[in-house]
Design a protein around this motif. Structure first.
Motif, short mmCIF file in Angstrom:
data_model
loop_
_atom_site.label_atom_id
_atom_site.label_comp_id
_atom_site.label_asym_id
_atom_site.label_seq_id
_atom_site.Cartn_x
_atom_site.Cartn_y
_atom_site.Cartn_z
N LEU A 194 1.07 -1.29 0.28
CA LEU A 194 0.09 0.21 0.36
C LEU A 194 0.75 1.20 0.11
CD1 LEU A 194 -2.98 1.23 0.10
CD2 LEU A 194 -2.02 1.32 2.34
N LYS A 195 0.69 1.85 -1.10
CA LYS A 195 1.44 3.11 -1.57
C LYS A 195 0.43 4.00 -0.84
CE LYS A 195 2.41 6.82 -3.87
NZ LYS A 195 2.43 7.56 -2.98
N PRO A 196 0.38 5.13 0.02
CA PRO A 196 -0.63 6.59 0.25
C PRO A 196 -0.48 7.40 -0.41
CG PRO A 196 0.17 5.65 2.42
CD PRO A 196 0.78 5.12 1.46
N SER A 197 -1.19 8.75 -0.37
CA SER A 197 -0.86 10.12 -0.92
C SER A 197 -0.11 10.05 0.78
CB SER A 197 -2.35 10.38 -0.66
OG SER A 197 -1.44 12.23 -0.39
N PRO A 198 1.27 10.93 -0.26
CA PRO A 198 1.76 12.07 0.85
C PRO A 198 1.28 12.67 1.98
CG PRO A 198 2.52 12.42 -0.59
CD PRO A 198 1.46 11.96 -1.39
N LEU A 199 0.36 13.14 1.67
CA LEU A 199 -0.74 14.20 2.37
C LEU A 199 -1.34 13.67 3.25
CD1 LEU A 199 -2.35 16.27 -1.01
CD2 LEU A 199 -0.23 16.94 0.78
N THR A 200 -1.90 11.88 3.78
CA THR A 200 -2.95 11.11 4.38
C THR A 200 -1.64 10.33 5.17
OG1 THR A 200 -4.06 10.40 2.97
CG2 THR A 200 -4.53 12.82 4.03
N PRO A 201 -0.78 10.34 5.40
CA PRO A 201 0.03 8.67 5.75
C PRO A 201 -0.48 9.08 7.17
CG PRO A 201 1.41 10.94 6.15
CD PRO A 201 0.77 11.75 5.31
N LEU A 202 -1.00 9.66 7.47
CA LEU A 202 -1.47 9.18 9.43
C LEU A 202 -2.53 7.99 9.54
CD1 LEU A 202 -0.57 8.48 12.60
CD2 LEU A 202 -2.32 11.05 12.69
N THR A 203 -3.16 8.48 8.56
CA THR A 203 -4.57 7.30 8.48
C THR A 203 -4.06 5.88 7.87
OG1 THR A 203 -6.51 9.52 8.41
CG2 THR A 203 -6.67 6.98 7.91
N ALA A 204 -3.24 6.13 6.75
CA ALA A 204 -2.73 4.47 6.29
C ALA A 204 -2.03 3.95 7.82
CB ALA A 204 -1.96 4.83 5.49
N ALA A 205 -1.03 4.60 7.86
CA ALA A 205 -0.19 3.66 9.30
C ALA A 205 -1.39 3.39 10.01
CB ALA A 205 0.47 4.69 10.13
N LEU A 206 -1.96 3.97 10.63
CA LEU A 206 -2.86 3.56 11.38
C LEU A 206 -4.27 2.35 10.87
CD1 LEU A 206 -4.86 6.86 12.65
CD2 LEU A 206 -3.48 5.24 14.19
N LEU A 207 -4.33 2.61 9.30
CA LEU A 207 -4.57 1.26 8.80
C LEU A 207 -4.61 -0.46 8.82
CD1 LEU A 207 -7.05 1.38 5.26
CD2 LEU A 207 -5.01 -0.35 5.36
N ALA A 208 -2.53 0.06 8.65
CA ALA A 208 -2.15 -1.14 8.47
C ALA A 208 -1.59 -1.88 10.04
CB ALA A 208 -0.57 -0.73 7.38
N GLU A 209 -2.32 -1.15 10.60
CA GLU A 209 -1.30 -1.39 12.81
C GLU A 209 -3.42 -2.39 12.72
OE1 GLU A 209 -0.02 0.73 16.40
OE2 GLU A 209 -2.12 1.41 15.16
N VAL A 210 -4.30 -1.91 12.29
CA VAL A 210 -5.00 -2.94 13.13
C VAL A 210 -5.08 -3.97 11.94
CG1 VAL A 210 -7.47 -2.90 11.89
CG2 VAL A 210 -6.65 -0.55 13.03
N PHE A 211 -4.63 -4.01 11.06
CA PHE A 211 -4.55 -5.70 9.59
C PHE A 211 -3.24 -6.38 10.98
CE2 PHE A 211 -7.29 -3.76 7.02
CZ PHE A 211 -7.94 -4.64 6.64
#
Length: 502
Positions: A194-211
């Motif tokens: 998963l490569k998220p937008s550099p404008l919204t990295p925190l939410t993507a990190a939380l999602l990866a953490e949940v999985f």
């Protein structure tokens, strides 16, 4: 429990939270949180207050992407062999964790993307619906038996996972869109980067953490933070068999052509220039409600946003009187302001793009009825605020009527009757969403037939979709299978047929 024990537990919980927060700025590769090989970082700011730094997030390049793809490739055989029912259990576990941390996601989305808390809560709800729907498909992800042409022959079809996939997601829905890529990819038996937008990295990190906390084996889902260099490396890597991308037409086209030589499978959702058609028999109050929701909700930063109101000239003035009276009263403010009705844009660049679109419309002879400038008032933080803008007398073939703005700017285009309205609605290169307001059942069904768009609405807002229905466009809005819905698995799997004689 003694007071000292309670304090000790509170201190331990705080230490755990700090440790968790520390890795949110990193990549997740092969089950480990780690910085980029270069050590470079990117500063992420709150669009509601650009003096508020969300964090310094790792800036990845090709080497980091290669490591992530290698990890996904190594994890693929075991994950593919697990079977859809066991994989679905991991998705169900992730859903439970997401439910318990919903408000944490809400706050992260609002802080780094800017949307209202109510909009962020709606996004978390949508993400959970997608995840739960996808987990439920675990018992349905099969093929069919078929008649055989010979005696004593068993014929059937089945799916196999595509392999390692790259998932490139945008900033406007930093949880929901990654979720509707990650969930079906994993259920299908693919492993992913998963490569998220550099404008919204925190939410993507939380999602990866949940999985990750849901027990995914190392390497099954990898997170690479960064911008173009990381994405380009993902497209170029020979082990990546498919790219699912949501974003601009230009970048999507580059991804498709960049992988064409090796027959890279692509799923591209590329924006829209969506019309709400208001006919002369429409309920104008309901139409105004829908246009305000579609044009100014999330500050117009949705692929299905209402960016054009195509209005029959017979009701145009009445419609505009009602619309402008309400839009002029909309309050612009930070997402965590309970009185705010329109959130900031995601970045200063998006502010400039919206204001440039307004200036271009003025040059083309259009008239700004309200808005058209930055929102500035005492007490408003230094943020990315643009006034909700309504522009009339917009030529149907002008830039504002043809090109995506992705901001709170509504073009009102005159139409002379139903046929002219449909011609104008279909005059753009995009085809994401189409909406009509009419009291005529016949015209409603005819509009649905004639709209050159993937998602169609009658007498309701033209934004949003259900988790179990295809999220899909037509023309330049979409290439490849839809997202959400059972049809999404046609991207993440390959069909096979088998004939067994006995």
């Amino acid at each position: 429990m003694a007071d000292s024990e309670a304090v000790g537990e509170a201190d331990s919980a705080d230490i755990r939270r700090q440790a968790v927060a520390a890795h949110h700025t990193l990549n997740l590769i092969d089950g480990r949180w780690r910085p980029s090989e270069s050590g470079q970082t990117r500063t992420n700011h709150n669009p509601a207050d650009v003096t508020d730094t969300v964090g310094e997030f790792t800036e990845s390049g090709g080497v980091d992407t290669d490591h992530a793809v290698d990890a996904a490739a190594a994890a693929l055989p075991a994950w593919r062999g697990l079977g859809s029912l066991r994989r679905g259990e991991h998705l169900a576990a992730a859903s439970a964790l997401l439910a318990g941390r919903a408000e944490e996601f809400v706050r992260a989305i609002t802080r780094e993307q800017g949307k209202l808390l109510a909009e962020a809560r709606g996004e978390v709800k949508r993400a959970r619906a997608v995840l739960d729907f996808t987990a439920g498909q675990a018992r349905l992800l099969g093929g069919v038996t078929a008649p055989a042409e010979e005696e004593r022959t068993f014929a059937y079809t089945f799916r196999r996972p595509l392999g390692v996939v790259g998932l490139i997601s945008p900033w406007n829905f930093p949880l929901a869109i990654p979720m509707w890529k990650v969930a079906p990819a994993l259920l299908s038996g693919c492993t992913a980067v998963l490569k998220p937008s550099p404008l919204t990295p925190l939410t993507a990190a939380l999602l990866a953490e949940v999985f990750h906390e849901a027990g995914l084996p190392a390497g099954v889902l990898n997170l690479v933070q960064g911008d173009a260099a990381a994405g380009e490396a993902l497209v170029a890597h020979p082990e990546v068999k498919g790219i699912s991308f949501t974003g601009s037409l230009g970048v999507g086209t580059a991804i498709h052509t960049g992988g064409a030589a090796r027959l890279l499978r692509t799923q591209l959702e590329l924006g829209g220039k969506n019309a709400v058609v208001v006919l002369d028999d429409a309920d104008l109050d309901k139409a105004v409600d829908a246009v305000i929701h579609g044009a100014f909700g999330q500050a117009g930063q949705r692929c299905s946003a209402t960016s054009r109101a195509v209005v029959d000239v017979r009701v145009r003035d009445d419609f505009l009187d009602r619309l402008v009276a309400r839009v002029a009263k909309l309050r612009v403010g930070p997402g965590d302001d309970p009185d705010a009705q329109v959130c900031p844009l995601v970045s200063p660049a998006r502010v400039e793009a919206a204001l440039d679109a307004v200036a271009g419309a003025r040059r083309d002879g259009a008239t700004v009825l309200c808005g058209g400038a930055r929102e500035e008032r005492p007490g408003l933080p230094d943020g990315c605020y643009v006034q909700p803008t309504v522009i009339r007398d917009v030529p149907w073939d002008s830039e504002l009527a043809q090109e995506e703005v992705f901001g709170p700017v509504l073009a009102v285009v005159d139409a002379d009757g139903f046929d002219d309205a449909m011609r104008i609605a279909n005059s753009v290169k995009y085809g994401m969403s189409g909406t009509v307001f009419t009291a005529s059942q016949a015209r409603a069904f005819e509009a649905v037939e004639r709209f050159e768009a993937g998602m169609l609405h009658v007498n309701r807002p033209g934004v949003g979709a259900y988790a179990h229905l295809p999220h899909v466009g037509s023309k330049a809005s979409q290439y490849g299978p839809p997202e959400c819905s059972p049809e999404v698995f046609d991207f993440y799997t390959e069909w096979h047929s088998a004939c067994i004689s006995y």
